[in-house]
Design an enzyme around this catalytic site. Structure first.
Site, mmCIF file in Angstrom:
data_model
loop_
_atom_site.group_PDB
_atom_site.id
_atom_site.type_symbol
_atom_site.label_atom_id
_atom_site.label_comp_id
_atom_site.label_asym_id
_atom_site.label_seq_id
_atom_site.Cartn_x
_atom_site.Cartn_y
_atom_site.Cartn_z
ATOM 1 N N GLU A 175 5.387 65.027 37.333
ATOM 2 C CA GLU A 175 4.301 64.231 37.105
ATOM 3 C C GLU A 175 3.616 63.905 38.274
ATOM 4 O O GLU A 175 3.369 62.558 38.509
ATOM 5 C CB GLU A 175 5.043 63.081 36.238
ATOM 6 C CG GLU A 175 5.501 63.496 34.792
ATOM 7 C CD GLU A 175 5.657 62.284 34.146
ATOM 8 O OE1 GLU A 175 5.409 60.983 34.579
ATOM 9 O OE2 GLU A 175 5.942 62.355 32.908
ATOM 10 N N GLU A 376 10.292 66.536 28.898
ATOM 11 C CA GLU A 376 10.451 65.172 28.440
ATOM 12 C C GLU A 376 9.771 65.042 27.054
ATOM 13 O O GLU A 376 8.654 65.350 27.148
ATOM 14 C CB GLU A 376 10.158 64.187 29.591
ATOM 15 C CG GLU A 376 10.839 63.973 30.859
ATOM 16 C CD GLU A 376 10.238 62.862 31.868
ATOM 17 O OE1 GLU A 376 9.524 61.824 31.342
ATOM 18 O OE2 GLU A 376 10.410 63.188 32.895
HETATM 19 C C1 FCB Z 1 7.798 59.867 32.523
HETATM 20 C C2 FCB Z 1 8.875 59.704 33.439
HETATM 21 C C3 FCB Z 1 10.163 59.366 33.059
HETATM 22 C C4 FCB Z 1 10.342 58.162 32.414
HETATM 23 C C5 FCB Z 1 9.415 58.375 31.084
HETATM 24 C C6 FCB Z 1 9.170 57.382 30.155
HETATM 25 O O1 FCB Z 1 6.527 59.422 32.982
HETATM 26 O O2 FCB Z 1 8.823 61.077 33.969
HETATM 27 O O3 FCB Z 1 10.947 59.126 34.369
HETATM 28 O O4 FCB Z 1 10.093 57.056 33.000
HETATM 29 O O5 FCB Z 1 8.175 58.616 31.254
#
Ligand code: FCB
Length: 803
Positions: A175, A376
């Site tokens: 990110e 994620e």
């Molecule tokens: C993302 C991050 C991760 C976590 C989630 C909720 O942006 O990569 O580390 O904090 O959000």
């Protein structure tokens, strides 16, 4: 693995063979052991120890103690059947001072972890940078310093040298957008800088680090290389329900600009070797382009094998005249960022699973050459430990919804290779500290005990069957528990509330049913017996009570709600939250359990009260949709539909230059009426002409004068409120315009006064008394343990002489 190899087999929604099921974490969020084996400080150590930066001063000093418990954690992964585990390597463990030879003891830890994973048949997916920059490098300028990108490539090489023979999948940067814009742009993440210029520079250098790192990994023989981005579909509120909705030119431009900032700023350089032109204009204006050197884009666009997608929630925007730029998105003047009309997680993020299928379809269309992996996806909720279980039905529903969306995308041809839940276990959630739990495994941060939540057990089952059951997981109700235990609802409620009026025998039977069904007592069930106060708070929340003060409908609504509550035998406590102090007092009062439920009136998008009440879990019904309506059930009138009907009527009367006077843009109802106005004009070829008032007569008159001055050929105006319409009529008379011959006028709400204006006002009738009684009915039903739901009441166009 394409659409042809997956089928909806029998009772299952099957995923492709070899689909990678896993979970993800990040070093600083779980490891702890910040001073061990030669680890140096990172920017997150510094940031979390600085006062006021992280909620309640939490730090990652101990976190989930994974550094010492990795063996147990890997055992858990094996028990859950995970095929892959995405973790990050802490750069400051490998190069405590940011450069130079690798610290062997730091690498040893990851080697032990990788070996443990391989022995458990879980594939290691390594992220090289998940935000924990060595502090020494930050002192030299951090990501605003170009050299950091070169340092990163050296570090990547060093890690690969040790683990490359056992790790197949490598992710460079996690990110970059968040690291740059939250870390350097608005400073809510480490290193806490607040400079849009720095953010753009950091973003470019993070991309450069990705490219140089990817090149180093490739040269060293890495099998699979990926970049992980936080991505979100950018849509208008209308498109949330109807992705195909045609947009006005202004809205389309707003969507495109934010999409360039959030998504294409990263996607295009990495996958196409170029920055999108609208983005370069903004970067040039804010940071100049000097930091983008010749050859950078070639370096950044190294071929990669996989694109990692972190998806949580969509980004909802529309054009908003007069809006200042959102600080997280420099260059977004005139764009309004709104919430989505959906339930939210504990982070306040709207839950929109279709956003994931939209995103996957778009990536497949626009960047067809790269394989996709969800790196994620997950949600924070306020979990409750009940005995040995955590019945996190909300999280299961979240994951299930998103997996269904992923399945749909695969069926329509997306090359999605796998899905990694965020997160394996509860951990340090950055600025929110330990207050937000994303894990499918619960962590007791006092004892470090791990407890798989129901969602983890559900996920194990999904992995085992390589797919979802066709039937959705059902949420058990109080009734179901009562039926299973063969007792009344009130007995179940008494047991849940710990009353001692139930015999041990029955208590055991009830608790058995609760555990078997995985029932999560909601606050309504809890209040069913013990906390009953028979009081309801009627809360009026507004930073400037002016918005209601003048409005006769408002008092109708409050009076009807009060009467309906009294008829139901409830005491009504009327509370005003018109300042921060009074709001906190109201919050404390409700949190202390003085009331069984709340009827809330909150009109402004930025009001924090609705979110706070939603998190308390007390039954609430909002009179009118609030911005986080989201989590709060509401009863509203059909603002969008009413406005559309009004403007369509004007079009039918042959009007062609139709302006609107809209209410304050931070008011949810005003936004909705503006949306309705635009929807009616869409496709007609007539442009929208917008003036803004503050719901008073005087502001309606002022806005009308402005409109006449700017556009003397106006032939109609839709005024989003009757009081402002009365003001507008006044200004038209004053200017010598005849109504309706020269200018037709429509109002909104049908106040009594609307029949007595000259000429009588065409307006949209809203049933405020019905709205209030419906809200009371919904609230009482919720308090009795029933479901929470929302209602939108129809409106009716009342045609009088002004059109
Ligand atoms: C993302 C991050 C991760 C976590 C989630 C909720 O942006 O990569 O580390 O904090 O959000």
């Amino acid at each position: 693995m394409t659409a042809t190899t997956i089928a909806t087999q029998g009772q299952n929604l099957a995923f492709p063979d070899g689909f990678v099921w896993g979970a993800a974490t990040a070093a600083y969020q779980i490891e702890g052991a910040v001073h061990e084996d030669g680890r140096g400080p990172s920017i997150w150590d510094t940031f979390s120890h600085a006062p006021g930066m992280v909620a309640d001063g939490h730090t990652g000093d101990t976190a989930s103690d994974h550094y010492h418990r990795y063996k147990d954690d890997v055992r858990l992964m094996r028990e859950l059947g995970l095929r892959a585990y995405r973790f990050s390597v802490a750069w400051p463990r490998i190069q405590p001072s940011g450069s130079g030879p690798a610290n062997a003891a730091g690498l040893d830890f990851y080697e032990r972890l990788v070996d443990e994973l391989l022995a458990a048949d879980v594939s290691p997916y390594v992220t090289l940078y998940h935000w924990d920059l060595p502090q020494v490098l930050e002192d030299l300028g951090g990501w605003t310093n170009r050299d950091t990108a070169y340092r990163f490539a050296d570090y990547a090489h060093a890690v690969h040298e040790r683990l490359g023979d056992r790790v197949g999948t490598w992710m460079t940067i996690n990110e970059p957008w968040v690291a740059a814009f939250l870390g350097y742009g608005i400073g809510v993440h480490a290193p806490g800088r607040t400079s849009p210029e720095d953010a753009f520079r950091a973003s470019h250098h993070l991309l450069l680090a990705h490219g140089l790192g990817a090149r180093a990994l490739r040269e060293a023989g890495a099998r699979e290389i990926a970049l992980t981005l936080n991505l979100a579909p950018v849509v208008t509120p209308g498109q949330l329900n109807d992705p195909e909705l045609a947009l006005s030119a202004e809205d389309a431009e707003a969507v495109n600009r934010v999409d360039c900032l959030l998504n294409r700023q990263l996607l295009d350089p990495a996958l196409r070797g170029e920055y999108p032109a609208p983005l370069l204009d903004i970067v040039d204006r804010i940071a100049g382009l000097g930091h983008i050197h010749d050859g950078d884009l070639d370096a950044i666009s190294q071929p990669i094998d996989l694109l990692g997608i972190n998806y949580y929630t969509p980004c909802v925007v529309q054009s908003g005249p007069g809006e200042p730029s959102n600080p997280v998105y420099p260059g977004t003047e005139d764009i309004l960022f709104s919430g989505a009309y959906a339930p939210t997680t504990a982070m306040g993020w709207p839950i929109v699973p279709t956003g994931l299928s939209q995103l996957l379809a778009r990536l497949t269309r626009d960047y067809p050459e790269v394989g996709l992996l969800v790196t994620e996806n997950g949600a924070a909720f306020d979990d409750v430990v009940t005995g040995e279980r955590v019945h996190d039905a909300d999280r299961t529903a979240f994951l299930e919804g998103h997996l269904r969306a992923a399945h749909a995308a695969i069926e329509s041809g997306t090359d999605l290779r796998g899905y990694l839940v965020w997160s394996l276990m509860d951990n340090f959630e950055w600025a929110e500290g330990y207050h937000r739990r994303f894990g499918i495994v619960h962590v007791d941060f006092g004892t470090q005990r791990r407890l798989p939540k129901d969602s983890a057990l559900w996920y194990r089952d999904v992995i085992e069957r390589n797919g979802l059951r066709r039937e959705r997981a059902k949420r058990p109700t109080l009734e179901a528990v009562a039926a299973r235990a063969g007792v009344s609802r009130s007995t179940v409620s008494r047991v849940i509330n710990g009353e001692d009026t139930v015999s041990d025998e029955f208590r055991a039977i009830v608790m058995n049913a609760v555990n078997e069904l995985g029932y999560v007592p909601n606050s309504a069930a809890r209040s069913l017996v013990t906390q009953r106060t028979d009081s309801i708070a009627l809360i009026i929340s507004d930073s400037d009570a002016k918005a209601y003060g003048d409005d006769p409908l408002f008092s109708t609504m409050v009076r009807s709600a009060g009467r309906a509550l009294e008829e139901a035998g409830k005491h009504v406590t009327l509370m005003l939250a018109d300042s921060t102090k009074s709001r906190l007092r109201v919050e404390q009062y409700v949190a202390a359990g003085h009331v069984d439920g709340v009827i809330l009136v909150s009109a402004h998008g930025a009001d924090p009260l609705p979110g706070a009440l939603a998190r308390m879990g007390v039954p609430v019904v909002s009179l009118g949709r609030s911005s986080v309506s989201a989590a709060l059930p509401y009863v509203d009138v059909d603002n969008v539909g009413g406005a559309t009907a009004a403007v369509t009527h004007l079009l039918h009367r042959g009007r062609r230059r139709i302006a609107t006077i809209c209410g304050p843009v931070d008011m949810v109802a005003a936004q909705d009426r503006l949306t309705g106005y635009r929807e009616a004009l869409r496709g007609t070829g007539h442009r929208s002409i917008v003036a803004i008032g503050d719901l008073t007569r005087a502001s309606g008159a002022d806005a009308m004068r402005l409109l006449l001055r700017d556009d003397p050929a106006l032939d109609a105006v839709f005024v989003a409120d009757d009081l402002m319409a009365i003001g507008a009529l006044h200004a038209l008379h004053e200017a010598g315009r005849r109504v309706p011959e020269d200018v037709a006028v429509v109002g909104f709400d049908d106040l009594e006064a609307a029949s007595y204006t000259v000429p009588p006002l065409t307006t949209v009738r809203t049933l405020r008394a019905d709205q209030a009684t419906a809200a009371v009915r919904l609230l009482l039903r919720q308090i009795a343990g029933g479901p929470a739901s929302s209602t939108i009441l129809p409106t009716e166009l009342i045609i009088r002489k002004s059109t």
